[in-house]
Design a protein around this motif. Structure first.
Motif, PDB file in Angstrom:
ATOM      1  N   PHE A  72       0.865  -1.173   0.000  1.00  0.00           N
ATOM      2  CA  PHE A  72       0.000   0.000   0.000  1.00  0.00           C
ATOM      3  C   PHE A  72       0.900   1.220   0.000  1.00  0.00           C
ATOM      4  O   PHE A  72       2.047   1.154   0.432  1.00  0.00           O
ATOM      5  CB  PHE A  72      -0.883   0.012   1.249  1.00  0.00           C
ATOM      6  N   TYR A  73       0.390   2.370  -0.466  1.00  0.00           N
ATOM      7  CA  TYR A  73       1.227   3.568  -0.398  1.00  0.00           C
ATOM      8  C   TYR A  73       0.865   4.473   0.774  1.00  0.00           C
ATOM      9  O   TYR A  73       1.581   5.450   1.032  1.00  0.00           O
ATOM     10  CB  TYR A  73       1.272   4.334  -1.719  1.00  0.00           C
ATOM     11  N   LEU A 105       2.411  -5.612  11.857  1.00  0.00           N
ATOM     12  CA  LEU A 105       1.756  -5.721  10.559  1.00  0.00           C
ATOM     13  C   LEU A 105       2.754  -5.959   9.435  1.00  0.00           C
ATOM     14  O   LEU A 105       2.493  -6.719   8.506  1.00  0.00           O
ATOM     15  CB  LEU A 105       0.956  -4.449  10.261  1.00  0.00           C
ATOM     16  N   GLY A 106       3.897  -5.305   9.508  1.00  0.00           N
ATOM     17  CA  GLY A 106       4.905  -5.393   8.455  1.00  0.00           C
ATOM     18  C   GLY A 106       5.877  -4.240   8.601  1.00  0.00           C
ATOM     19  O   GLY A 106       6.178  -3.803   9.713  1.00  0.00           O
ATOM     20  N   HIS A 107       6.357  -3.709   7.454  1.00  0.00           N
ATOM     21  CA  HIS A 107       7.310  -2.603   7.454  1.00  0.00           C
ATOM     22  C   HIS A 107       6.941  -1.595   6.378  1.00  0.00           C
ATOM     23  O   HIS A 107       6.271  -1.943   5.408  1.00  0.00           O
ATOM     24  CB  HIS A 107       8.729  -3.118   7.209  1.00  0.00           C
ATOM     25  N   VAL A 108       7.402  -0.366   6.539  1.00  0.00           N
ATOM     26  CA  VAL A 108       7.208   0.661   5.517  1.00  0.00           C
ATOM     27  C   VAL A 108       8.588   1.090   5.016  1.00  0.00           C
ATOM     28  O   VAL A 108       9.516   1.259   5.795  1.00  0.00           O
ATOM     29  CB  VAL A 108       6.382   1.868   6.033  1.00  0.00           C
ATOM     30  N   PHE A 109       8.685   1.221   3.700  1.00  0.00           N
ATOM     31  CA  PHE A 109       9.932   1.608   3.047  1.00  0.00           C
ATOM     32  C   PHE A 109       9.685   2.861   2.216  1.00  0.00           C
ATOM     33  O   PHE A 109       8.632   3.004   1.601  1.00  0.00           O
ATOM     34  CB  PHE A 109      10.438   0.471   2.151  1.00  0.00           C
ATOM     35  N   THR A 110      10.649   3.739   2.189  1.00  0.00           N
ATOM     36  CA  THR A 110      10.535   5.008   1.460  1.00  0.00           C
ATOM     37  C   THR A 110      11.668   5.125   0.446  1.00  0.00           C
ATOM     38  O   THR A 110      12.767   4.640   0.687  1.00  0.00           O
ATOM     39  CB  THR A 110      10.605   6.189   2.448  1.00  0.00           C
ATOM     40  N   TYR A 114       8.956   3.573  -6.525  1.00  0.00           N
ATOM     41  CA  TYR A 114       7.632   3.190  -7.024  1.00  0.00           C
ATOM     42  C   TYR A 114       6.868   4.449  -7.404  1.00  0.00           C
ATOM     43  O   TYR A 114       6.995   5.486  -6.747  1.00  0.00           O
ATOM     44  CB  TYR A 114       6.844   2.401  -5.975  1.00  0.00           C
ATOM     45  N   ASP A 115       6.057   4.348  -8.426  1.00  0.00           N
ATOM     46  CA  ASP A 115       5.269   5.490  -8.886  1.00  0.00           C
ATOM     47  C   ASP A 115       3.987   5.583  -8.054  1.00  0.00           C
ATOM     48  O   ASP A 115       2.910   5.216  -8.493  1.00  0.00           O
ATOM     49  CB  ASP A 115       4.940   5.341 -10.372  1.00  0.00           C
ATOM     50  N   THR A 116       4.147   6.048  -6.829  1.00  0.00           N
ATOM     51  CA  THR A 116       3.021   6.220  -5.914  1.00  0.00           C
ATOM     52  C   THR A 116       3.031   7.657  -5.401  1.00  0.00           C
ATOM     53  O   THR A 116       4.075   8.312  -5.401  1.00  0.00           O
ATOM     54  CB  THR A 116       3.114   5.252  -4.712  1.00  0.00           C
ATOM     55  N   PRO A 117       1.894   8.151  -4.932  1.00  0.00           N
ATOM     56  CA  PRO A 117       1.822   9.539  -4.445  1.00  0.00           C
ATOM     57  C   PRO A 117       2.736   9.827  -3.252  1.00  0.00           C
ATOM     58  O   PRO A 117       3.124  10.965  -3.031  1.00  0.00           O
ATOM     59  CB  PRO A 117       0.359   9.708  -4.044  1.00  0.00           C
ATOM     60  N   THR A 118       3.102   8.802  -2.477  1.00  0.00           N
ATOM     61  CA  THR A 118       3.890   9.026  -1.264  1.00  0.00           C
ATOM     62  C   THR A 118       5.329   8.554  -1.380  1.00  0.00           C
ATOM     63  O   THR A 118       6.123   8.801  -0.473  1.00  0.00           O
ATOM     64  CB  THR A 118       3.249   8.289  -0.075  1.00  0.00           C
ATOM     65  N   ASP A 119       5.675   7.848  -2.459  1.00  0.00           N
ATOM     66  CA  ASP A 119       6.991   7.213  -2.607  1.00  0.00           C
ATOM     67  C   ASP A 119       7.265   6.273  -1.436  1.00  0.00           C
ATOM     68  O   ASP A 119       8.393   6.130  -0.977  1.00  0.00           O
ATOM     69  CB  ASP A 119       8.108   8.249  -2.752  1.00  0.00           C
ATOM     70  N   GLN A 120       6.202   5.641  -0.947  1.00  0.00           N
ATOM     71  CA  GLN A 120       6.326   4.674   0.140  1.00  0.00           C
ATOM     72  C   GLN A 120       5.726   3.344  -0.271  1.00  0.00           C
ATOM     73  O   GLN A 120       4.798   3.290  -1.081  1.00  0.00           O
ATOM     74  CB  GLN A 120       5.608   5.167   1.396  1.00  0.00           C
ATOM     75  N   ARG A 121       6.280   2.273   0.329  1.00  0.00           N
ATOM     76  CA  ARG A 121       5.718   0.927   0.168  1.00  0.00           C
ATOM     77  C   ARG A 121       5.471   0.371   1.563  1.00  0.00           C
ATOM     78  O   ARG A 121       6.391   0.057   2.290  1.00  0.00           O
ATOM     79  CB  ARG A 121       6.673   0.010  -0.606  1.00  0.00           C
ATOM     80  N   TRP A 122       4.201   0.311   1.919  1.00  0.00           N
ATOM     81  CA  TRP A 122       3.794  -0.286   3.179  1.00  0.00           C
ATOM     82  C   TRP A 122       3.658  -1.779   2.900  1.00  0.00           C
ATOM     83  O   TRP A 122       2.659  -2.223   2.321  1.00  0.00           O
ATOM     84  CB  TRP A 122       2.481   0.329   3.673  1.00  0.00           C
ATOM     85  N   CYS A 123       4.672  -2.536   3.256  1.00  0.00           N
ATOM     86  CA  CYS A 123       4.768  -3.969   2.971  1.00  0.00           C
ATOM     87  C   CYS A 123       4.154  -4.716   4.157  1.00  0.00           C
ATOM     88  O   CYS A 123       4.752  -4.802   5.222  1.00  0.00           O
ATOM     89  CB  CYS A 123       6.246  -4.308   2.792  1.00  0.00           C
ATOM     90  N   ILE A 124       2.946  -5.233   3.960  1.00  0.00           N
ATOM     91  CA  ILE A 124       2.140  -5.757   5.069  1.00  0.00           C
ATOM     92  C   ILE A 124       1.868  -7.248   4.873  1.00  0.00           C
ATOM     93  O   ILE A 124       1.543  -7.690   3.768  1.00  0.00           O
ATOM     94  CB  ILE A 124       0.803  -4.984   5.155  1.00  0.00           C
ATOM     95  N   ASN A 125       1.998  -8.019   5.924  1.00  0.00           N
ATOM     96  CA  ASN A 125       1.707  -9.453   5.866  1.00  0.00           C
ATOM     97  C   ASN A 125       0.216  -9.681   5.651  1.00  0.00           C
ATOM     98  O   ASN A 125      -0.610  -9.093   6.360  1.00  0.00           O
ATOM     99  CB  ASN A 125       2.120 -10.119   7.191  1.00  0.00           C
TER     100      ASN A 125
END
Length: 136
Positions: A72-73, A105-110, A114-125
């Motif tokens: 998720f972003y 839940l998982g981890h968030v990476f910045t 990735y072409d997302t509005p936040t430049d984040q990847r919420w990597c969730i199990n």
């Protein structure tokens, strides 16, 4: 606004969660990549914490990162999650926990590009989530 705080003993969590969910949510384990129920799901709806039911993410912010876990972003609200510095595995990452029940839940990476509005990847199990499909 974050949901009401949920406090249970570890014995209560063990009784309520299956072993895989307990390992991830309460012991910060990680499910194997590409095995989770929601990794490639495109169903429209709301993702809740499997442990306590708090709303965490919406399908509108889910994207295909091809990393092996649902990505998720952004969360639905910043105060629905808690970010914790994770120094395990000889690196520094940002752990994502449910603000209501303190489950992993998982981890968030910045900054991964990735072409997302936040430049984040919420990597969730996947096992940390329960999808409530939209009706209608």
């Amino acid at each position: 606004m974050a949901s009401t705080k949920v406090t249970k003993t570890e014995d209560e969590w063990r009784r309520e969660l299956d072993p895989a969910a307990y390992a991830v949510l309460r012991q910060a384990a990680t499910e194997r990549p590409y095995t989770g129920e929601y990794t490639d799901t495109e169903t429209v709806g709301v993702y809740h914490c499997r442990a306590c039911g708090a709303e965490l993410f919406r399908s509108e912010t889910k994207f295909a990162s091809h990393c092996g876990w649902p990505s998720f972003y952004a969360p639905t609200a910043d105060d629905n999650v808690v970010l914790v510095t994770d120094r395990s595995f000889g690196t520094v990452r940002t752990e994502v926990r449910c603000a209501s029940c303190d489950s992993h839940l998982g981890h968030v990476f910045t900054g991964e590009g990735y072409d997302t509005p936040t430049d984040q990847r919420w990597c969730i199990n996947s096992v940390a989530l329960r999808l409530e499909p939209a009706t209608g």
